[in-house]
Design a protein around this motif. Structure first.
Motif, PDB file in Angstrom:
ATOM      1  N   PHE A   1       0.860  -1.194   0.000  1.00 21.23           N
ATOM      2  CA  PHE A   1       0.000   0.000   0.000  1.00 21.23           C
ATOM      3  C   PHE A   1       0.889   1.234   0.000  1.00 21.23           C
ATOM      4  N   ASP A   2       0.742   2.081  -1.020  1.00 21.76           N
ATOM      5  CA  ASP A   2       1.655   3.221  -1.126  1.00 21.76           C
ATOM      6  C   ASP A   2       1.161   4.144  -2.236  1.00 21.76           C
ATOM      7  N   ALA A   3       1.437   5.441  -2.092  1.00 26.44           N
ATOM      8  CA  ALA A   3       1.259   6.349  -3.238  1.00 26.44           C
ATOM      9  C   ALA A   3       2.335   6.084  -4.280  1.00 26.44           C
ATOM     10  N   HIS A   4       3.481   5.555  -3.814  1.00 25.57           N
ATOM     11  CA  HIS A   4       4.690   5.441  -4.654  1.00 25.57           C
ATOM     12  C   HIS A   4       4.973   3.991  -4.998  1.00 25.57           C
ATOM     13  N   LEU A   5       5.640   3.807  -6.142  1.00 27.18           N
ATOM     14  CA  LEU A   5       5.979   2.447  -6.578  1.00 27.18           C
ATOM     15  C   LEU A   5       7.077   1.833  -5.713  1.00 27.18           C
ATOM     16  N   ASP A   6       8.034   2.670  -5.304  1.00 21.30           N
ATOM     17  CA  ASP A   6       9.199   2.199  -4.530  1.00 21.30           C
ATOM     18  C   ASP A   6       9.968   1.090  -5.243  1.00 21.30           C
ATOM     19  N   THR A   7       9.874   1.127  -6.595  1.00 22.89           N
ATOM     20  CA  THR A   7      10.702   0.219  -7.411  1.00 22.89           C
ATOM     21  C   THR A   7      11.672   1.035  -8.267  1.00 22.89           C
ATOM     22  N   TRP A   8      11.966   2.262  -7.854  1.00 24.32           N
ATOM     23  CA  TRP A   8      12.974   3.044  -8.566  1.00 24.32           C
ATOM     24  C   TRP A   8      14.339   2.383  -8.366  1.00 24.32           C
ATOM     25  N   ASP A   9      15.278   2.743  -9.246  1.00 27.83           N
ATOM     26  CA  ASP A   9      16.575   2.048  -9.208  1.00 27.83           C
ATOM     27  C   ASP A   9      17.512   2.638  -8.155  1.00 27.83           C
ATOM     28  N   THR A  10      17.868   3.938  -8.341  1.00 27.10           N
ATOM     29  CA  THR A  10      18.764   4.583  -7.361  1.00 27.10           C
ATOM     30  C   THR A  10      18.352   6.043  -7.203  1.00 27.10           C
ATOM     31  N   TYR A  11      18.775   6.642  -6.128  1.00 25.96           N
ATOM     32  CA  TYR A  11      18.671   8.090  -5.938  1.00 25.96           C
ATOM     33  C   TYR A  11      20.060   8.626  -5.696  1.00 25.96           C
ATOM     34  N   PHE A  12      20.499   9.591  -6.512  1.00 29.10           N
ATOM     35  CA  PHE A  12      21.857  10.126  -6.359  1.00 29.10           C
ATOM     36  C   PHE A  12      22.874   8.987  -6.335  1.00 29.10           C
ATOM     37  N   GLY A  13      22.587   7.937  -7.084  1.00 23.88           N
ATOM     38  CA  GLY A  13      23.490   6.792  -7.135  1.00 23.88           C
ATOM     39  C   GLY A  13      23.350   5.827  -5.964  1.00 23.88           C
ATOM     40  N   ALA A  14      22.485   6.153  -5.004  1.00 21.36           N
ATOM     41  CA  ALA A  14      22.367   5.294  -3.816  1.00 21.36           C
ATOM     42  C   ALA A  14      21.363   4.169  -4.054  1.00 21.36           C
ATOM     43  N   PRO A  15      21.766   2.924  -3.831  1.00 24.51           N
ATOM     44  CA  PRO A  15      20.853   1.806  -4.102  1.00 24.51           C
ATOM     45  C   PRO A  15      19.846   1.533  -2.978  1.00 24.51           C
ATOM     46  N   TYR A  16      20.198   1.918  -1.745  1.00 24.20           N
ATOM     47  CA  TYR A  16      19.334   1.576  -0.608  1.00 24.20           C
ATOM     48  C   TYR A  16      18.684   2.845  -0.077  1.00 24.20           C
ATOM     49  N   THR A  17      17.440   3.081  -0.488  1.00 24.24           N
ATOM     50  CA  THR A  17      16.700   4.284  -0.089  1.00 24.24           C
ATOM     51  C   THR A  17      15.243   3.883   0.106  1.00 24.24           C
ATOM     52  N   HIS A  18      14.434   4.844   0.534  1.00 24.35           N
ATOM     53  CA  HIS A  18      13.013   4.492   0.726  1.00 24.35           C
ATOM     54  C   HIS A  18      12.230   4.437  -0.586  1.00 24.35           C
ATOM     55  N   GLY A  19      12.870   4.833  -1.694  1.00 20.34           N
ATOM     56  CA  GLY A  19      12.187   4.730  -2.984  1.00 20.34           C
ATOM     57  C   GLY A  19      12.595   3.497  -3.775  1.00 20.34           C
ATOM     58  N   THR A  20      13.446   2.654  -3.192  1.00 18.62           N
ATOM     59  CA  THR A  20      14.026   1.542  -3.964  1.00 18.62           C
ATOM     60  C   THR A  20      13.905   0.133  -3.335  1.00 18.62           C
ATOM     61  N   PRO A  21      13.229  -0.025  -2.192  1.00 21.67           N
ATOM     62  CA  PRO A  21      13.314  -1.353  -1.534  1.00 21.67           C
ATOM     63  C   PRO A  21      12.777  -2.505  -2.375  1.00 21.67           C
ATOM     64  N   PHE A  22      11.700  -2.252  -3.147  1.00 19.19           N
ATOM     65  CA  PHE A  22      11.096  -3.374  -3.868  1.00 19.19           C
ATOM     66  C   PHE A  22      11.838  -3.678  -5.175  1.00 19.19           C
ATOM     67  N   ARG A  23      12.644  -2.728  -5.673  1.00 17.85           N
ATOM     68  CA  ARG A  23      13.536  -3.030  -6.800  1.00 17.85           C
ATOM     69  C   ARG A  23      14.641  -3.970  -6.295  1.00 17.85           C
ATOM     70  N   ARG A  24      15.267  -3.584  -5.189  1.00 15.41           N
ATOM     71  CA  ARG A  24      16.353  -4.429  -4.657  1.00 15.41           C
ATOM     72  C   ARG A  24      15.808  -5.817  -4.283  1.00 15.41           C
ATOM     73  N   ALA A  25      14.654  -5.839  -3.626  1.00 16.11           N
ATOM     74  CA  ALA A  25      14.099  -7.134  -3.202  1.00 16.11           C
ATOM     75  C   ALA A  25      13.751  -7.999  -4.408  1.00 16.11           C
ATOM     76  N   SER A  26      13.278  -7.364  -5.499  1.00 18.29           N
ATOM     77  CA  SER A  26      12.972  -8.130  -6.719  1.00 18.29           C
ATOM     78  C   SER A  26      14.257  -8.698  -7.299  1.00 18.29           C
ATOM     79  N   GLU A  27      15.310  -7.862  -7.401  1.00 15.18           N
ATOM     80  CA  GLU A  27      16.577  -8.323  -7.957  1.00 15.18           C
ATOM     81  C   GLU A  27      17.161  -9.475  -7.132  1.00 15.18           C
ATOM     82  N   GLU A  28      16.930  -9.423  -5.815  1.00 16.90           N
ATOM     83  CA  GLU A  28      17.478 -10.468  -4.947  1.00 16.90           C
ATOM     84  C   GLU A  28      16.602 -11.723  -4.932  1.00 16.90           C
ATOM     85  N   GLY A  29      15.489 -11.698  -5.664  1.00 12.92           N
ATOM     86  CA  GLY A  29      14.628 -12.887  -5.755  1.00 12.92           C
ATOM     87  C   GLY A  29      13.800 -13.142  -4.509  1.00 12.92           C
TER      88      GLY A  29
END
Ligand SMILES: N=C(N)NCCCC(=O)O
Ligand SMILES: [Zn+2]
Ligand SMILES: [Zn+2]
Length: 317
Positions: A147-175
């Motif tokens: 449940f979210d307004a945001h997708l949170d599957t963005w790749d990076t922010y300012f090159g940072a992989p671990y942010t509040h906008g990216t958890p489900f991208r990382r979790a998907s990549e990690e299977g």
């Protein structure tokens, strides 16, 4: 087995007395074991806009003092069916995100080691990643109901992989996620570009938009949600900004046009019978809250999730 210890009796100790635990439940160290553990994760070093969700756990606990033992909407007393306890907060490094992820993973794993279900109070949305890492080791790929307004599957922010906008991208990549059974609910608002949606679709999430609640209504959305999630373990991640800022002003990246708290609570009630193995409530930032509006909404979200777990437990007996 002895009777579960329930909340402090508000007719003897008024609600504003005593140190705060969620719903005035016992602390984990006051019970021999818990069936459901509530754990605070005061971490917000992954935010991209307003900071302050590190104070979320305490704020949700404070706002939960008024919860009463019986949930009339679904006919259950969520604290009487089994033992629910509050494990307090994890000590998380605010300056080293990679270390913080490891700390959260181990604390969550520790709390779950004797079979307890987990309800985490955040913290920003970064914390969903280490929780999913821990759950994956026991359950394999897990369906995420997000449940979210945001997708949170963005790749990076300012090159940072671990942010509040990216958890489900990382979790998907990690299977870690069963992407054929996962769903975002409440998506809305301006994006960086159409590619955000295309990338998300490639990962495999299904989207139910905030506007769909107006058109289709809660009942039909619950049907879609249940069809999507059925058949395996489910993790429920509730970013409080899924609610309209009128219903949740106290959050870091608010977006107009969101769900009402009534729609969210009703949708959560539709989870009864699904195999919910864990949940979080994130992005509550009390500095922007007024009159405890967001804290109260978050406390009620927690109460509905605990009611689902209690009904599932009662049905399994
Ligand atoms: N997970 C939350 N709440 N927000 C993500 C927003 C990312 C952004 O600033 O574009
Ligand atoms: Zn989020
Ligand atoms: Zn969000």
């Amino acid at each position: 087995m002895s009777e579960p210890i329930g909340p402090v009796d508000a007719t003897k100790f008024p609600r504003y007395t005593e140190p705060s635990t969620f719903a005035r439940l016992p602390r984990l160290d006051e019970v021999s074991r818990a069936d459901v553990t509530i754990l605070g994760v005061p971490f917000d070093s992954g935010v991209s806009y307003r900071p302050g969700a590190r104070f979320g756990p305490g704020h949700i606990r404070a706002a939960s003092k008024l919860l009463r033992p019986y949930n009339q909407a679904v006919d259950v007393s969520p604290f009487a069916v089994h033992q629910v306890a509050d494990a307090g907060d994890i000590g998380v490094n605010p300056f080293d995100i990679v270390e913080a992820l490891t700390t959260i993973d181990s604390a969550v794993t520790d709390v779950r080691k004797d079979g307890s279900s987990l309800l985490t109070l955040g913290g920003d949305h970064t914390i969903a990643l280490p929780i999913l890492r821990s759950l994956y080791r026991d359950h394999g790929p897990i369906a995420v109901l997000h449940f979210d307004a945001h997708l949170d599957t963005w790749d990076t922010y300012f090159g940072a992989p671990y942010t509040h906008g990216t958890p489900f991208r990382r979790a998907s990549e990690e299977g870690l996620i069963d992407l054929e059974r996962s769903q975002h609910i409440g998506i809305r608002g301006p994006l960086y570009g159409k590619k955000d949606l295309e990338d998300d679709e490639i990962l495999g999430f299904q989207i139910i938009r905030s506007d769909d609640f107006e058109v289709d209504g809660v009942r039909s959305i619950v049907e879609r949600m249940r069809r999507r999630l059925d058949g395996g373990p489910v993790y429920v991640s509730v970013d409080i900004d899924v609610l309209d800022p009128a219903h949740a002003p106290g959050t870091g990246t608010p977006e107009a046009g969101g769900m009402t708290s009534r729609e969210l609570l009703n949708t959560l009630r539709g989870l009864v019978g699904l195999n919910v193995v864990g949940a979080d409530i994130v992005e509550v930032a009390p500095a922007y809250d007024h009159a405890e509006i967001t804290g109260i909404a978050a406390a009620h979200v927690a109460y509905e999730l605990l009611s689902v777990l209690a009904l599932n437990k009662a049905a399994s007996r």
